[in-house]
Write a protein that holds these residues in place. Structure first.
Motif, PDB file in Angstrom:
ATOM      1  N   ASP A 123       0.829  -1.218   0.000  1.00 51.76           N
ATOM      2  CA  ASP A 123       0.000   0.000   0.000  1.00 51.76           C
ATOM      3  C   ASP A 123       0.857   1.259   0.000  1.00 51.76           C
ATOM      4  O   ASP A 123       0.596   2.196  -0.769  1.00 51.76           O
ATOM      5  CB  ASP A 123      -0.935   0.028   1.215  1.00 51.76           C
ATOM      6  CG  ASP A 123      -2.051  -0.987   1.147  1.00 51.76           C
ATOM      7  OD1 ASP A 123      -2.269  -1.590   0.067  1.00 51.76           O
ATOM      8  OD2 ASP A 123      -2.710  -1.197   2.192  1.00 51.76           O
ATOM      9  N   LEU A 124       1.876   1.276   0.848  1.00 48.28           N
ATOM     10  CA  LEU A 124       2.748   2.451   0.910  1.00 48.28           C
ATOM     11  C   LEU A 124       3.507   2.649  -0.401  1.00 48.28           C
ATOM     12  O   LEU A 124       3.623   3.778  -0.890  1.00 48.28           O
ATOM     13  CB  LEU A 124       3.728   2.329   2.074  1.00 48.28           C
ATOM     14  CG  LEU A 124       3.119   2.547   3.462  1.00 48.28           C
ATOM     15  CD1 LEU A 124       4.110   2.159   4.542  1.00 48.28           C
ATOM     16  CD2 LEU A 124       2.672   3.980   3.641  1.00 48.28           C
ATOM     17  N   GLY A 143       3.838   5.756  -5.727  1.00 45.27           N
ATOM     18  CA  GLY A 143       4.014   5.663  -7.173  1.00 45.27           C
ATOM     19  C   GLY A 143       4.896   4.516  -7.649  1.00 45.27           C
ATOM     20  O   GLY A 143       5.294   4.498  -8.813  1.00 45.27           O
ATOM     21  N   TYR A 144       5.173   3.561  -6.780  1.00 43.93           N
ATOM     22  CA  TYR A 144       5.986   2.409  -7.173  1.00 43.93           C
ATOM     23  C   TYR A 144       5.091   1.202  -7.399  1.00 43.93           C
ATOM     24  O   TYR A 144       4.130   0.990  -6.667  1.00 43.93           O
ATOM     25  CB  TYR A 144       7.019   2.077  -6.085  1.00 43.93           C
ATOM     26  CG  TYR A 144       8.024   3.176  -5.884  1.00 43.93           C
ATOM     27  CD1 TYR A 144       9.162   3.256  -6.669  1.00 43.93           C
ATOM     28  CD2 TYR A 144       7.835   4.149  -4.905  1.00 43.93           C
ATOM     29  CE1 TYR A 144      10.083   4.276  -6.496  1.00 43.93           C
ATOM     30  CE2 TYR A 144       8.751   5.166  -4.719  1.00 43.93           C
ATOM     31  CZ  TYR A 144       9.869   5.222  -5.518  1.00 43.93           C
ATOM     32  OH  TYR A 144      10.775   6.238  -5.341  1.00 43.93           O
ATOM     33  N   GLU A 176      11.007  -1.876  -5.364  1.00 37.27           N
ATOM     34  CA  GLU A 176      11.417  -0.662  -6.080  1.00 37.27           C
ATOM     35  C   GLU A 176      11.425   0.541  -5.129  1.00 37.27           C
ATOM     36  O   GLU A 176      12.338   1.363  -5.166  1.00 37.27           O
ATOM     37  CB  GLU A 176      10.480  -0.398  -7.254  1.00 37.27           C
ATOM     38  CG  GLU A 176      10.556  -1.443  -8.336  1.00 37.27           C
ATOM     39  CD  GLU A 176       9.433  -1.313  -9.358  1.00 37.27           C
ATOM     40  OE1 GLU A 176       8.530  -0.459  -9.189  1.00 37.27           O
ATOM     41  OE2 GLU A 176       9.457  -2.095 -10.332  1.00 37.27           O
ATOM     42  N   TRP A 177      10.401   0.617  -4.296  1.00 39.17           N
ATOM     43  CA  TRP A 177      10.331   1.697  -3.310  1.00 39.17           C
ATOM     44  C   TRP A 177      11.485   1.573  -2.323  1.00 39.17           C
ATOM     45  O   TRP A 177      12.173   2.554  -2.039  1.00 39.17           O
ATOM     46  CB  TRP A 177       8.977   1.658  -2.602  1.00 39.17           C
ATOM     47  CG  TRP A 177       8.840   2.618  -1.459  1.00 39.17           C
ATOM     48  CD1 TRP A 177       9.183   3.936  -1.460  1.00 39.17           C
ATOM     49  CD2 TRP A 177       8.343   2.327  -0.165  1.00 39.17           C
ATOM     50  NE1 TRP A 177       8.916   4.491  -0.222  1.00 39.17           N
ATOM     51  CE2 TRP A 177       8.390   3.521   0.584  1.00 39.17           C
ATOM     52  CE3 TRP A 177       7.831   1.187   0.446  1.00 39.17           C
ATOM     53  CZ2 TRP A 177       7.964   3.594   1.907  1.00 39.17           C
ATOM     54  CZ3 TRP A 177       7.403   1.271   1.750  1.00 39.17           C
ATOM     55  CH2 TRP A 177       7.480   2.466   2.470  1.00 39.17           C
TER      56      TRP A 177
END
Length: 82
Positions: free
Chosen positions: A41-42, A47-48, A53-54
């Motif tokens: 969710d975060l 936007g990841y 990736e985040w």
């Protein structure tokens, strides 16, 4: 205010976390809160497409801080009577 019981399980893959969670849930009626959906969710909010990736973009410190804050927020949400 009543105390909210929170049990946190962490460990390597196949360490028995799910088995222990099921036993705790059955014995005490706790509802599990899995971390992976919180991570996802975060990451999506930021936007990841993928959590990794985040994590790669922000690093461990930011990832841990932000997921801990969100987890605490969701736990506090459980304390609010509906």
């Amino acid at each position: 205010m009543n105390a909210l019981n929170v049990v946190i399980l962490a460990g390597y893959s196949c360490a028995g976390k799910s088995t222990l969670t099921a036993a705790i849930e059955e014995k005490y009626g706790f509802s599990p809160m899995h971390q992976q959906p919180i991570y996802k969710d975060l990451a999506t909010e930021k936007g990841y497409e993928r959590t990794r990736e985040w994590l790669a973009a922000v690093g461990n410190d930011v990832f841990i801080t932000e997921t801990a804050i969100e987890t605490a927020r969701r736990i506090r949400e459980l304390e609010v009577p509906k």
